[in-house]
Design a protein around this motif. Sequence first.
Motif, short mmCIF file in Angstrom:
data_model
loop_
_atom_site.label_atom_id
_atom_site.label_comp_id
_atom_site.label_asym_id
_atom_site.label_seq_id
_atom_site.Cartn_x
_atom_site.Cartn_y
_atom_site.Cartn_z
N THR A 90 -14.13 -0.06 6.08
CA THR A 90 -12.73 0.36 6.04
C THR A 90 -11.94 -0.75 5.35
N ASP A 126 -19.74 4.45 4.47
CA ASP A 126 -19.00 5.02 5.60
C ASP A 126 -18.61 3.98 6.65
N PHE A 172 -10.58 -6.03 5.52
CA PHE A 172 -11.59 -4.99 5.72
C PHE A 172 -12.25 -5.14 7.08
N GLU A 173 -12.89 -4.05 7.51
CA GLU A 173 -13.67 -4.02 8.74
C GLU A 173 -15.01 -3.36 8.45
N SER A 183 -8.15 -2.15 3.87
CA SER A 183 -6.69 -2.07 3.90
C SER A 183 -6.15 -2.92 2.77
#
Length: 146
Positions: free
Chosen positions: A51, A48, A15-16, A53
């Motif tokens: 992110t 928001d 994640f980021e 993955s």
Amino acid sequence: MTERTGRCLCGAVSFELAAEPLATRVCWCRDCQHLAANGSVNLLVSADALTISGTLSEYTKTADSGNVVTRQFCPACGAHLFARSSARPQFRVVRAGNLDEPSSIHPDMNIWAESAPNWACLDPTLERVEQQPVPPKPSPASDQQT
């Protein structure tokens, strides 16, 4: 703002974070104690700004607060990574231990302190909230991202 990254134990989920946490808390609710066998350090972030993955598995239950909480974890290694609450869908909880650089954050309060065991080491310099704190207001910078 430094972009933060992280991953599960096996690396299948990463994640980021593209924004600073809205809060960083040590949670002593019984659910977090079951997850971590201790208090759990959690970042509260704007949904928001996160992110993800990789594929996540989920477990949903009603928390002590009365909110329906969905916890997300890696199906391969079982590492608990994220949570979201029905009461605050605009936020995500990120488990700080999964950050690539966990020392990049510092908790600002102990929450659900009334549930902490008598042997718990609560930092006396942190704000103490006995149960669920009032949610933070998003910063003006995060409002511009939505």
